[in-house]
Design a protein around this motif. Structure first.
Motif, mmCIF file in Angstrom:
data_model
loop_
_atom_site.group_PDB
_atom_site.id
_atom_site.type_symbol
_atom_site.label_atom_id
_atom_site.label_comp_id
_atom_site.label_asym_id
_atom_site.label_seq_id
_atom_site.Cartn_x
_atom_site.Cartn_y
_atom_site.Cartn_z
ATOM 1 N N SER A 1 31.443 47.002 44.207
ATOM 2 C CA SER A 1 32.337 48.165 44.287
ATOM 3 C C SER A 1 32.548 48.611 45.726
ATOM 4 O O SER A 1 33.678 48.881 46.143
ATOM 5 N N LEU A 2 31.462 48.691 46.481
ATOM 6 C CA LEU A 2 31.578 49.111 47.877
ATOM 7 C C LEU A 2 32.416 48.132 48.690
ATOM 8 O O LEU A 2 33.248 48.551 49.511
ATOM 9 N N TYR A 3 32.229 46.837 48.448
ATOM 10 C CA TYR A 3 33.012 45.856 49.199
ATOM 11 C C TYR A 3 34.487 45.944 48.829
ATOM 12 O O TYR A 3 35.352 45.886 49.695
ATOM 13 N N MET A 4 34.786 46.094 47.540
ATOM 14 C CA MET A 4 36.188 46.224 47.133
ATOM 15 C C MET A 4 36.806 47.501 47.693
ATOM 16 O O MET A 4 37.979 47.501 48.090
ATOM 17 N N LEU A 5 36.041 48.593 47.737
ATOM 18 C CA LEU A 5 36.547 49.826 48.346
ATOM 19 C C LEU A 5 36.821 49.615 49.834
ATOM 20 O O LEU A 5 37.846 50.067 50.359
ATOM 21 N N TYR A 6 35.921 48.914 50.510
ATOM 22 C CA TYR A 6 36.118 48.595 51.922
ATOM 23 C C TYR A 6 37.409 47.795 52.116
ATOM 24 O O TYR A 6 38.217 48.091 52.998
ATOM 25 N N LEU A 7 37.604 46.757 51.282
ATOM 26 C CA LEU A 7 38.817 45.943 51.376
ATOM 27 C C LEU A 7 40.063 46.788 51.101
ATOM 28 O O LEU A 7 41.082 46.641 51.780
ATOM 29 N N ALA A 8 39.984 47.669 50.097
ATOM 30 C CA ALA A 8 41.129 48.520 49.756
ATOM 31 C C ALA A 8 41.502 49.424 50.922
ATOM 32 O O ALA A 8 42.679 49.550 51.271
#
Length: 193
Positions: free
Chosen positions: A77-84
């Protein structure tokens, strides 16, 4: 092994939007298909590693899944939020001097180890369609290669879409970046739903 259900599940899971496909589309849109290829190969190599791990450690992962799942959810989740956030805040492709930032072989490879979609996909497809049948090590490697090939076709298809519609997507870049960011945000939130 029930091949048609296995193949159906593999195709649907591989071609639906997720971090790999969204990032592949964006890399080809920004860099062009040829320059995005190292990222696509990294995604593919990471996918193969995850499929092998799913094959050989499936029972152990299932045993420890309750303890591992929460940490994988948090990291993914944190990585996807970072990418977003990175995509939403990105500069215009014409202004961005460091086009390749974030789209290297290494980043594609490492993405797979925190990409909950691919990890759960590997565990699910192997435990449901492969492990119940008496399989050899050669068959497990063959299944891993088949799943990796399907994944490669999926990310390349998304990248081709990004490259073919590059001019249109670049013209509407701000809107496109927001939509891609929202899709990644949705992917991150869907882990918790």
């Amino acid at each position: 092994m029930p091949f048609i259900p296995f193949l159906s599940y593999a195709l649907v899971s591989s071609f639906t939007p997720g971090p790999n496909n969204i990032m592949s589309l964006d890399s080809a849109r920004r860099l062009g298909l040829k320059k995005a290829f190292p990222f696509l190969l990294g995604v593919t190599a990471g996918c193969f590693a995850i499929m092998l791990l799913a094959c050989y450690f499936n029972l152990a992962l299932y045993h420890f899944l309750p303890r591992v799942k929460i940490w994988m959810n948090v990291l993914g989740s944190l990585y996807m939020l970072y990418l977003a956030v990175k995509i939403a805040k990105s500069k215009s492709s014409t202004e961005d001097n460091d086009h390749n930032e974030g789209y290297s072989f290494k980043s594609g490879l490492l993405l797979q180890f925190i990409n909950l979609k691919i990890i759960l996909y590997g565990i699910t497809v192997i435990s449901t369609f492969v492990m119940p049948y008496d399989v050899s090590y050669i068959e497990l490697i063959t299944i891993s290669l088949l799943l990796t090939c399907i994944g490669f076709v999926a990310v390349v298809s998304w990248a081709i879409f990004g490259a073919v519609f590059q001019r249109f997507l670049n013209k509407h870049e701000r809107s496109f970046n927001i939509i891609m960011s929202l899709l990644l945000l949705y992917s991150a939130l869907s882990i918790w739903m």
